[in-house]
Design a protein around this motif. Structure first.
Motif, PDB file in Angstrom:
ATOM      1  N   LEU A  73       0.858  -1.188   0.000  1.00 58.72           N
ATOM      2  CA  LEU A  73       0.000   0.000   0.000  1.00 58.72           C
ATOM      3  C   LEU A  73       0.892   1.234   0.000  1.00 58.72           C
ATOM      4  O   LEU A  73       1.867   1.294   0.747  1.00 58.72           O
ATOM      5  CB  LEU A  73      -0.874  -0.022   1.270  1.00 58.72           C
ATOM      6  CG  LEU A  73      -1.774   1.173   1.569  1.00 58.72           C
ATOM      7  CD1 LEU A  73      -2.839   1.332   0.501  1.00 58.72           C
ATOM      8  CD2 LEU A  73      -2.447   0.981   2.940  1.00 58.72           C
ATOM      9  N   VAL A  74       0.577   2.192  -0.872  1.00 64.09           N
ATOM     10  CA  VAL A  74       1.309   3.458  -0.915  1.00 64.09           C
ATOM     11  C   VAL A  74       0.333   4.587  -0.584  1.00 64.09           C
ATOM     12  O   VAL A  74      -0.751   4.655  -1.177  1.00 64.09           O
ATOM     13  CB  VAL A  74       1.961   3.691  -2.303  1.00 64.09           C
ATOM     14  CG1 VAL A  74       2.606   5.077  -2.381  1.00 64.09           C
ATOM     15  CG2 VAL A  74       3.008   2.613  -2.591  1.00 64.09           C
ATOM     16  N   ILE A  75       0.694   5.435   0.386  1.00 63.65           N
ATOM     17  CA  ILE A  75      -0.193   6.531   0.789  1.00 63.65           C
ATOM     18  C   ILE A  75       0.504   7.859   0.516  1.00 63.65           C
ATOM     19  O   ILE A  75       1.640   8.081   0.952  1.00 63.65           O
ATOM     20  CB  ILE A  75      -0.591   6.407   2.277  1.00 63.65           C
ATOM     21  CG1 ILE A  75      -1.238   5.030   2.530  1.00 63.65           C
ATOM     22  CG2 ILE A  75      -1.552   7.520   2.675  1.00 63.65           C
ATOM     23  CD1 ILE A  75      -1.639   4.765   3.961  1.00 63.65           C
ATOM     24  N   VAL A  76      -0.185   8.721  -0.219  1.00 64.23           N
ATOM     25  CA  VAL A  76       0.394  10.008  -0.630  1.00 64.23           C
ATOM     26  C   VAL A  76      -0.512  11.158  -0.200  1.00 64.23           C
ATOM     27  O   VAL A  76      -1.683  10.957   0.099  1.00 64.23           O
ATOM     28  CB  VAL A  76       0.602  10.050  -2.169  1.00 64.23           C
ATOM     29  CG1 VAL A  76       1.419   8.851  -2.634  1.00 64.23           C
ATOM     30  CG2 VAL A  76      -0.721  10.096  -2.925  1.00 64.23           C
ATOM     31  N   ASN A  77       0.053  12.377  -0.197  1.00 62.69           N
ATOM     32  CA  ASN A  77      -0.767  13.551   0.114  1.00 62.69           C
ATOM     33  C   ASN A  77      -1.674  13.915  -1.045  1.00 62.69           C
ATOM     34  O   ASN A  77      -2.847  14.198  -0.861  1.00 62.69           O
ATOM     35  CB  ASN A  77       0.139  14.733   0.442  1.00 62.69           C
ATOM     36  CG  ASN A  77      -0.650  15.967   0.825  1.00 62.69           C
ATOM     37  OD1 ASN A  77      -1.224  16.035   1.903  1.00 62.69           O
ATOM     38  ND2 ASN A  77      -0.727  16.945  -0.078  1.00 62.69           N
ATOM     39  N   GLY A  78      -1.098  13.929  -2.273  1.00 63.12           N
ATOM     40  CA  GLY A  78      -1.858  14.383  -3.431  1.00 63.12           C
ATOM     41  C   GLY A  78      -1.864  15.902  -3.545  1.00 63.12           C
ATOM     42  O   GLY A  78      -1.035  16.581  -2.931  1.00 63.12           O
ATOM     43  N   LEU A  79      -2.771  16.461  -4.337  1.00 60.40           N
ATOM     44  CA  LEU A  79      -2.884  17.906  -4.586  1.00 60.40           C
ATOM     45  C   LEU A  79      -1.600  18.474  -5.202  1.00 60.40           C
ATOM     46  O   LEU A  79      -1.300  19.653  -5.036  1.00 60.40           O
ATOM     47  CB  LEU A  79      -3.229  18.669  -3.293  1.00 60.40           C
ATOM     48  CG  LEU A  79      -4.521  18.262  -2.557  1.00 60.40           C
ATOM     49  CD1 LEU A  79      -4.590  18.906  -1.173  1.00 60.40           C
ATOM     50  CD2 LEU A  79      -5.753  18.656  -3.376  1.00 60.40           C
ATOM     51  N   GLY A  80      -0.846  17.626  -5.889  1.00 60.83           N
ATOM     52  CA  GLY A  80       0.368  18.086  -6.562  1.00 60.83           C
ATOM     53  C   GLY A  80       1.574  18.259  -5.665  1.00 60.83           C
ATOM     54  O   GLY A  80       2.593  18.786  -6.087  1.00 60.83           O
ATOM     55  N   PHE A  81       1.469  17.807  -4.405  1.00 59.18           N
ATOM     56  CA  PHE A  81       2.564  18.013  -3.448  1.00 59.18           C
ATOM     57  C   PHE A  81       3.822  17.237  -3.841  1.00 59.18           C
ATOM     58  O   PHE A  81       4.924  17.774  -3.837  1.00 59.18           O
ATOM     59  CB  PHE A  81       2.103  17.589  -2.054  1.00 59.18           C
ATOM     60  CG  PHE A  81       3.083  17.870  -0.950  1.00 59.18           C
ATOM     61  CD1 PHE A  81       3.628  19.127  -0.784  1.00 59.18           C
ATOM     62  CD2 PHE A  81       3.431  16.874  -0.041  1.00 59.18           C
ATOM     63  CE1 PHE A  81       4.527  19.400   0.239  1.00 59.18           C
ATOM     64  CE2 PHE A  81       4.320  17.134   0.996  1.00 59.18           C
ATOM     65  CZ  PHE A  81       4.861  18.396   1.131  1.00 59.18           C
ATOM     66  N   GLU A  82       3.625  15.961  -4.174  1.00 60.46           N
ATOM     67  CA  GLU A  82       4.772  15.092  -4.479  1.00 60.46           C
ATOM     68  C   GLU A  82       4.915  14.943  -5.992  1.00 60.46           C
ATOM     69  O   GLU A  82       4.563  13.912  -6.566  1.00 60.46           O
ATOM     70  CB  GLU A  82       4.586  13.713  -3.829  1.00 60.46           C
ATOM     71  CG  GLU A  82       4.239  13.725  -2.335  1.00 60.46           C
ATOM     72  CD  GLU A  82       2.746  13.556  -2.066  1.00 60.46           C
ATOM     73  OE1 GLU A  82       1.927  13.925  -2.925  1.00 60.46           O
ATOM     74  OE2 GLU A  82       2.388  13.050  -0.981  1.00 60.46           O
ATOM     75  N   GLY A  83       5.436  15.993  -6.633  1.00 62.61           N
ATOM     76  CA  GLY A  83       5.542  16.005  -8.094  1.00 62.61           C
ATOM     77  C   GLY A  83       6.424  14.892  -8.656  1.00 62.61           C
ATOM     78  O   GLY A  83       6.303  14.509  -9.817  1.00 62.61           O
TER      79      GLY A  83
END
Ligand SMILES: [Zn+2]
Length: 295
Positions: A73-83
């Motif tokens: 499982l990979v969990i990210v912030n989103g909203l373009g934070f981790e380009g």
């Protein structure tokens, strides 16, 4: 009572089931702490951008690609934070779920620096609670055998966040509204501003990739004088030189370090999401106390 017994049983299981630990990757330290709050030590958690790390300009390592390749499982912030993350995931060959923790928050618009939305949603505790619900649901879906434990831990943590939210609002309410203005280096606190009624002015914009021009600095100094703002803050992930320059040029009070996009190391003042809020709000209150012209 039976419920408690089941929890105790679940808590004793991991030692026996060590080889079957769920492998979870979180993109940055704040998210990593949230995942840890919901899952505890029953998962094998890897956080890519660590304490004091800047996720805006992060350069992934081969070890990061390996961790993602082996993840459940990979969990990210989103909203373009981790380009940088999409390419990293593609190159790792990972085909599992990628969960966006910020899904369902009301994003603030921001059209600049290649972004359309402000990614710093975790700086609102109301949003933080949505992150926790998303993390809980992702863990329950991926690791159904521990669903009860994830739900119980998430519920307990959500309660803590609700109490913390009430504390933040009560603290900020002590400051007269005209004094609730501060300068930070990059624009990471607009969700905090929206929810808690503090104005943040940041010469560096929303990403740490940009640089302030001489004209930006001059404009900011005018603004500082016109609005009697004396509270300046450094950030743990940004260069302190800009704030130091404003301090020398203006009639300013530098109020220490705010934790914006990353936690502190474990022995620091913001080693967890909740500690970060405690620290930032305490610092802000102290700083804003200097906005009324007194020393
Ligand atoms: Zn940022």
């Amino acid at each position: 009572m039976r419920f408690i017994f089941v929890i105790l049983l679940l808590l004793t299981l991991p030692a026996a089931a060590h080889a079957e630990k769920l492998k979870v990757v979180a993109s940055f330290s704040i998210l990593g702490d949230m995942v840890h709050e919901v899952a505890g030590d029953v998962i094998d958690l890897k956080t890519l951008v660590g304490p004091n790390g800047d996720a805006h300009v992060y350069e992934p390592t081969p070890a990061d690609a390996k961790a993602i390749a082996h993840a459940d499982l990979v969990i990210v912030n989103g909203l373009g934070f981790e380009g940088w993350l999409e390419r990293l995931i593609a190159s790792s060959g990972y085909k599992g779920p990628v969960v966006v923790a910020s899904k369902g928050i009301a994003p603030l618009a921001f059209k600049s620096e290649g972004l359309t939305q402000d990614p710093h949603a975790w700086q609102s505790l109301a949003n933080g609670k949505i992150y926790i619900a998303n993390i809980r649901d992702a863990l329950v879906k991926t690791d159904g055998t521990r669903a009860g434990m994830y739900r119980i831990k998430a519920a307990r943590y959500l309660q803590q966040l609700t109490m913390l939210e009430a504390w933040v609002k009560a603290e900020i309410a002590q400051v007269p509204p005209p004094q609730r203005k501060v300068i930070t280096s990059h624009d990471a606190f607009q969700y905090f501003a929206r929810d808690y009624g503090v104005t943040f002015i940041a010469p560096l914009g929303i990403s740490t990739e940009s640089e302030a021009s001489a004209a930006d600095i001059a404009k900011l100094l005018d603004q500082i004088r016109a609005q009697y703002i004396r509270a300046l803050f450094m950030e743990n992930i940004s260069d302190a030189r800009l704030i130091r320059q404003l301090e020398t040029d203006g009639d300013a009070y530098v109020g220490g370090t705010l934790y914006s996009d990353a936690l502190s190391p474990p022995d620091g003042p913001a080693a967890s999401y909740t500690a970060m809020f405690h620290h930032n709000v305490t610092q802000l209150l102290e700083g804003m106390g200097h906005n009324n012209g007194q020393q």
